[in-house]
Design a protein around this motif. Structure first.
Motif, PDB file in Angstrom:
ATOM      1  N   ILE A  32       0.834  -1.202   0.000  1.00 48.98           N
ATOM      2  CA  ILE A  32       0.000   0.000   0.000  1.00 48.98           C
ATOM      3  C   ILE A  32       0.873   1.259   0.000  1.00 48.98           C
ATOM      4  O   ILE A  32       0.616   2.221  -0.748  1.00 48.98           O
ATOM      5  CB  ILE A  32      -0.951   0.001   1.211  1.00 48.98           C
ATOM      6  N   LYS A  33       1.900   1.248   0.826  1.00 52.14           N
ATOM      7  CA  LYS A  33       2.800   2.410   0.874  1.00 52.14           C
ATOM      8  C   LYS A  33       3.502   2.614  -0.464  1.00 52.14           C
ATOM      9  O   LYS A  33       3.685   3.744  -0.930  1.00 52.14           O
ATOM     10  CB  LYS A  33       3.827   2.228   1.985  1.00 52.14           C
ATOM     11  N   GLU A  36       1.095   4.209  -2.912  1.00 49.74           N
ATOM     12  CA  GLU A  36       0.948   5.632  -2.630  1.00 49.74           C
ATOM     13  C   GLU A  36       2.151   6.420  -3.143  1.00 49.74           C
ATOM     14  O   GLU A  36       2.010   7.493  -3.765  1.00 49.74           O
ATOM     15  CB  GLU A  36       0.774   5.845  -1.126  1.00 49.74           C
ATOM     16  N   SER A  39       2.011   6.717  -6.891  1.00 51.70           N
ATOM     17  CA  SER A  39       1.039   7.718  -7.325  1.00 51.70           C
ATOM     18  C   SER A  39       1.609   9.129  -7.180  1.00 51.70           C
ATOM     19  O   SER A  39       1.384  10.001  -8.046  1.00 51.70           O
ATOM     20  CB  SER A  39      -0.254   7.580  -6.512  1.00 51.70           C
ATOM     21  N   ILE A  40       2.332   9.366  -6.107  1.00 54.00           N
ATOM     22  CA  ILE A  40       2.933  10.694  -5.900  1.00 54.00           C
ATOM     23  C   ILE A  40       4.001  10.967  -6.951  1.00 54.00           C
ATOM     24  O   ILE A  40       4.083  12.057  -7.525  1.00 54.00           O
ATOM     25  CB  ILE A  40       3.519  10.783  -4.481  1.00 54.00           C
ATOM     26  N   SER A  43       2.361  11.703 -10.274  1.00 56.43           N
ATOM     27  CA  SER A  43       1.250  12.649 -10.201  1.00 56.43           C
ATOM     28  C   SER A  43       1.330  13.630 -11.372  1.00 56.43           C
ATOM     29  O   SER A  43       2.424  14.039 -11.786  1.00 56.43           O
ATOM     30  CB  SER A  43       1.306  13.409  -8.876  1.00 56.43           C
ATOM     31  N   ALA A  78      -1.764  -0.066  -7.944  1.00 58.02           N
ATOM     32  CA  ALA A  78      -1.002   1.054  -8.517  1.00 58.02           C
ATOM     33  C   ALA A  78      -1.519   1.432  -9.908  1.00 58.02           C
ATOM     34  O   ALA A  78      -1.625   2.618 -10.239  1.00 58.02           O
ATOM     35  CB  ALA A  78       0.473   0.680  -8.576  1.00 58.02           C
ATOM     36  N   GLU A  81      -4.932   3.404  -9.674  1.00 53.00           N
ATOM     37  CA  GLU A  81      -4.710   4.798  -9.301  1.00 53.00           C
ATOM     38  C   GLU A  81      -4.004   5.563 -10.423  1.00 53.00           C
ATOM     39  O   GLU A  81      -4.314   6.737 -10.697  1.00 53.00           O
ATOM     40  CB  GLU A  81      -3.888   4.856  -8.009  1.00 53.00           C
ATOM     41  N   GLN A  85      -5.525   8.903 -12.453  1.00 49.40           N
ATOM     42  CA  GLN A  85      -4.786  10.168 -12.395  1.00 49.40           C
ATOM     43  C   GLN A  85      -4.580  10.771 -13.785  1.00 49.40           C
ATOM     44  O   GLN A  85      -4.731  11.971 -13.978  1.00 49.40           O
ATOM     45  CB  GLN A  85      -3.421   9.959 -11.729  1.00 49.40           C
TER      46      GLN A  85
END
Length: 975
Positions: A32-33, A36, A39-40, A43, A78, A81, A85
């Motif tokens: 999960i981390k 995230e 995604s960052i 972005s 991943a 997401e 995005q």
């Protein structure tokens, strides 16, 4: 020689490599981390190049094709997401790659090229399905400006995998089911749903478990949607006329229909998995939703849950020809549905084939599905524990569908399932269950008397267990109105059919037994009635309540012309019953009022009620006992002097007549009543009990104790409570066993183990064998010369020897039975004496029991009696401490008792009991004046001098205890 030019090192993004590694980690938190952080990093605000985004997309899709399950999950999150995005909002960083082109990328990156291993091919197909799922979950396909072909092509990818790869079909169906839910929640264009269903039909997957689940979701969430016709009746898969087709589909024998409706082609089945298909829960949710309000009937075209379970589960999964795997699914369905289905649907789950399969699998640990069956029982218990009203539903289902009606569910499965359900159930629901058991008792469903007797035996035991469970349940108040009513109802049923029949006068009535109750059944009913009353005796603040209720039921039936009593009320009995009824009503009325003699009145009511029951049981002494009880009542309660001047000693004699009977009921009755009347017992009453302890444990002792031989027919090796299984508990709230491990069973064990033996048994066997041997040898030596008359004479001689042997064996059994009866009688008297000691140990009268207790310890031939007498002595000694030491006026009498105790100590090695009795008397003498110390020392000194006598059996421990007492009793030394 020229040097090689160094190769340029590629610019590797180590952070990105670590992120890809973490996306495949087995730890969910790390995945999960990583998702995230990914995604960052990508972005849109970071303005990554279109080439970098395309490469990331390719890498994520390739990651879905990993053989590691954790990698599929991490890369899928991943990717979802990532897509939302970059394609879910206007963005210029995606370059020329449009949403409609993403499917091409997915197909190309998951395409199998060349000759690869089977597992790698499977991984690519799974990766393609995971990718299509990410496209749907990201929401990019459901935007208004997205071309419709993007949605359709994604559906094609999923449907093709579902059709061509059976092992992916359930996964694909789950993805499309979630898609239908997503469209419903977001209120998207209905075109998406229409295309979803249209392709479901065109790919021939409508009549599969996945197709049923998707169709039901659309039918529920889009009631206005135009669904394809000709697939289901009224476009409803759970239509009542589609139940057979639906059952076939859920069994996964699906047939794919061509789009033109011709030449159906069979779909390849997927491999078996040990988990339920998600479509089962979808169907249950729909059937739960279709339940009409309780008490209101509604016409519906939807299949009834009962019919669906019968066809789809009972007849398919639990059929005798079904595989172990399908039966396993059936158990999983039951466990899941029993825990979540509406209470109105639960009765349908206990179908005949299911119950039969459950019994078979529970019966032996060697069965393949034994653990699954145990989990099924646990699921029943879990819900019954949370909802007590469910227990009665489970009881009906298990008992009604037991395959062999001559045996109970618990006997067949070697469990206590039914007993535990009776404990978990609530009184209000079980109260409606009792009439069903009564119907089975009255009309067991067979005409053969033997089979009817066997089935009635099971029902009677179940009624008994139900009564015990109600009084033992920690969740219920045993004195609540429902519990009390249920208990009284069961007692009334047992009493009615124990003593009355109806077939002679009204054979066509609903409550008339068909076939008639056999004598054996009525004996069982009377035995269980006694068991129930014995059990209730110690669990009610007014122990006479239930006994008097039973007698009241019997007396009411006597006045009913429909009832035919098994007892002929003629002569003396015809006069005794009406008088006894009037007298019992008088006692009951006085006991119900605020009287200072309330405990005494209750005791008399209890005694009188149970004596009347003995009268109906055919006890010849019951009439005389009723008369004696009335005389005792006049003297002890009414304080009227009678001509016979009977007193408490007569009352004790009556109680002894009760404890002499081989019944737990009368044993507990005597203890209950004796507790009330202990304060008035005097020396004569004690003398009657001591006389029992002095009785020889043989035939002469039996003849001395009883005036007639009727007692010899009594069986002391069994007891009422042993006839019915105990109520079983499995958790911390369980109650103790309902059957007492009393001395009756112990004495029977002694007899079975050969401890109770006839003294001349071995000699008798030797004499028999010698006679038989001599006769046979004589016959062999003269066999050739013997004529017919001599042969007949030899036969007569042998027959005579065996007749004599039979008489010897019969006499031996009589001796053993007599000893066992006296041993049991002594044990019960010792229990009464223990009650007496607990209440009156401070009085000098109690000290009169010391020598008789020591004597019976020494003289008895039964270890049980010896141990019990020692325990009574130990209890007496412990009670007499400090201020509780008896106060006496006649110290000479105590000195005399002490000398008798020391004489006992010299007789045999029962020094511990003698030492306790001696020290108890010493404490009494010291507490009542220290002038007796010299006499005490003289007695111990004389006993010690007798140690030199070889006939003296006193043990050294006897004097060690005395020295220790002296040391502890001396006053503290003053400094």
């Amino acid at each position: 020689m020229s040097k090689k030019r160094p190769r340029a090192q590629p610019n590797v993004d180590t952070q990105l490599v670590e992120l890809y590694d973490d996306l495949a980690n087995e730890n969910e938190g790390i995945r999960i981390k990583a998702a995230e952080a990914f995604s960052i990093k990508f972005s849109p605000t970071n303005h990554n190049s279109s080439q970098l985004i395309s490469e990331a997309l390719r890498r994520l899709i390739r990651g879905l094709c990993s053989s590691r399950y954790a990698a599929r999950l991490g890369f899928s999150v991943a990717l979802t997401e990532f897509l939302s995005q970059h394609w879910g909002i206007p963005s210029s960083t995606t370059g020329d790659l449009q949403i409609s082109q993403l499917i091409d990328v997915l197909v190309k990156q998951t395409e199998v090229t060349g000759k690869v291993a089977g597992q790698e091919e499977r991984d690519h197909h799974i990766g393609r399905v995971f990718g299509a799922r990410a496209f749907i979950q990201s929401g990019i396909l459901l935007q208004n400006d997205v071309p419709a072909n993007a949605w359709d092509r994604t559906l094609d990818v999923i449907y093709e995998a579902a059709k061509n790869k059976p092992w992916l079909r359930e996964m694909c169906g789950g993805i499309l089911y979630e898609a239908a839910q997503m469209i419903s929640e977001a209120d998207h264009d209905p075109t998406f749903i229409r295309n979803l269903i249209r392709k479901l039909v065109s790919f021939g997957l409508a009549k599969t478990p996945e197709g049923v689940a998707i169709w039901l979701k659309v039918h529920k969430n889009f009631p206005q949607a135009e669904l394809p016709t000709g697939i289901w009746r009224d476009e409803n898969p759970i239509h009542k006329k589609e139940k057979s087709e639906l059952a076939r589909i859920m069994k996964e024998t699906s047939i794919a229909e061509r789009s033109d409706g011709e030449n159906p082609e069979k779909l390849q089945k997927g491999s078996w998995t040990p988990k339920l298909h998600f479509a089962w829960n979808v169907i249950l949710a729909e059937l739960n939703r279709e339940i009409p309000a309780e008490g209101r009937k509604e016409k519906s075209k939807t299949v009834r849950f009962k019919d669906f379970w019968q066809v789809a589960v009972d007849e398919h999964l639990f059929a005798s020809t079904s595989s172990v795997e399908r039966k396993y699914w059936g158990f999983l369905l039951f466990q899941q549905w029993f825990g979540s289905a509406s209470r109105l649907l639960l009765p349908a789950l206990f179908s005949p084939r299911f119950v039969r399969c459950l019994i078979n699998q529970l019966a032996s640990k060697e069965r393949y599905l034994h653990l699954a069956a145990e989990k099924t029982v646990k699921s029943i218990m879990s819900r019954a524990d949370l909802e007590p009203s469910v227990a009665s539903i489970a009881l009906r289902g298990l008992l009604a569908n037991t395959s062999d009606q001559n045996l109970s569910f618990d006997i067949l499965t070697k469990t206590k399932t039914v007993e535990r359900l009776m404990v978990l159930g609530d009184d209000s629901s079980l109260r409606h269950f009792v009439p069903e058991l009564c119907d089975k008792l009255v009309r067991p469903g067979v005409n053969d008397e033997k089979d009817a007797t066997a089935r009635r035996q099971i029902t009677i035991d179940q009624l008994t267990i139900l009564l015990k469970s109600r009084q033992s349940s920690v969740k219920q108040d045993p004195h609540s109105s429902d519990s009390l009513g249920l208990t009284c109802h069961i007692l009334e049923v047992l009493a009615t059919y124990s003593y009355f029949s109806m077939e002679k006068s009204h054979p066509n009535l609903a409550d008339c037994p068909v076939p008639p109750m056999s004598e054996r059944t009525q004996q069982t009913l009377r035995s269980r009635l006694s068991t129930c009353l014995s059990f209730l005796l110690t669990r009610n603040s007014e122990p006479a309540f239930f006994a008097s209720h039973v007698v009241d039921v019997i007396l009411r039936h006597e006045a009913n012309e429909r009832m035919h009593s098994i007892l002929e009320l003629t002569g003396t009995l015809g006069e005794t019953i009406p008088n006894a009824r009037t007298f019992l009503e008088n006692i009951h009325n006085q006991a119900s009022s605020e009287s200072r003699d309330k405990p005494t009145l209750h005791a008399f009511e209890l005694l009188y009620s149970l004596t009347m029951l003995q009268l109906y049981n055919g006890d010849p002494d019951a009439v005389s006992i009723l008369e004696e009880l009335r005389s005792c009542y006049d003297l002890l309660v009414e304080r009227r002097q009678t001509a016979d001047q009977v007193g408490p000693e007569v009352f004790v004699e009556i109680l002894l007549s009760f404890v002499s009977k081989p019944s737990q009921l009368f044993r507990r009755l005597a203890q209950q009543v004796f507790t009330t009347f202990t304060p008035i017992v005097q020396h004569d009453g004690l003398r009657s009990m001591i006389k029992v302890l002095e009785t020889e444990e043989n035939l002469s002792g039996q003849d001395e104790m009883f005036e007639d031989d009727t007692v010899r027919s009594m069986d002391y090796s069994s007891d009422d409570d042993s006839a019915v299984g105990e109520v079983g508990m499995t958790n911390s709230n369980e109650v103790p066993s309902l059957s007492d491990a009393d001395e009756d069973s112990q004495a029977s064990s002694e007899r079975d183990n050969g401890q109770i033996q006839s003294e001349d048994g071995d000699e008798e066997v030797a004499v028999f064998e010698a006679k038989l041997s001599r006769t046979l040898k004589a016959g062999e030596s003269t066999d050739e010369d013997m004529n017919d008359e001599q042969m007949e004479a030899l036969d007569e001689t042998i027959a005579t020897i065996f007749k004599e042997r039979k008489k010897v064996v019969s006499k031996k059994k009589q001796k053993m039975d007599a000893k066992e009866m006296i041993v049991n009688f002594k044990c019960r008297v010792l229990e009464l004496l223990e009650i007496f000691i607990k209440q009156r140990h401070k009085e000098q009268l109690a000290l009169d029991l010391l020598v008789p207790l020591l004597t019976v310890t020494r003289t008895t031939t039964s270890k049980i009696v010896s141990v019990k007498a020692c325990n009574v002595m130990r209890s007496f000694s412990k009670l007499c401490k400090g201020p509780a030491v008896p106060r006496v006026e006649d110290q000479d009498a105590i000195i005399k008792l002490l000398k008798e105790v020391h004489v006992e100590a010299m007789q045999k090695a029962h020094a511990n009991a003698c030492s306790q009795a001696s020290l108890l008397l010493v404490k009494v003498l010291v507490a009542n004046g220290k002038e007796s110390l010299d006499d005490i020392f003289d007695i111990y000194s004389k006993t010690q001098r007798s140690l030199l006598d070889p006939r003296c059996g006193v043990k050294p421990s006897f004097f060690i205890d005395w020295v220790n007492w002296c040391n502890s009793a001396k006053p503290a030394r003053q400094t």
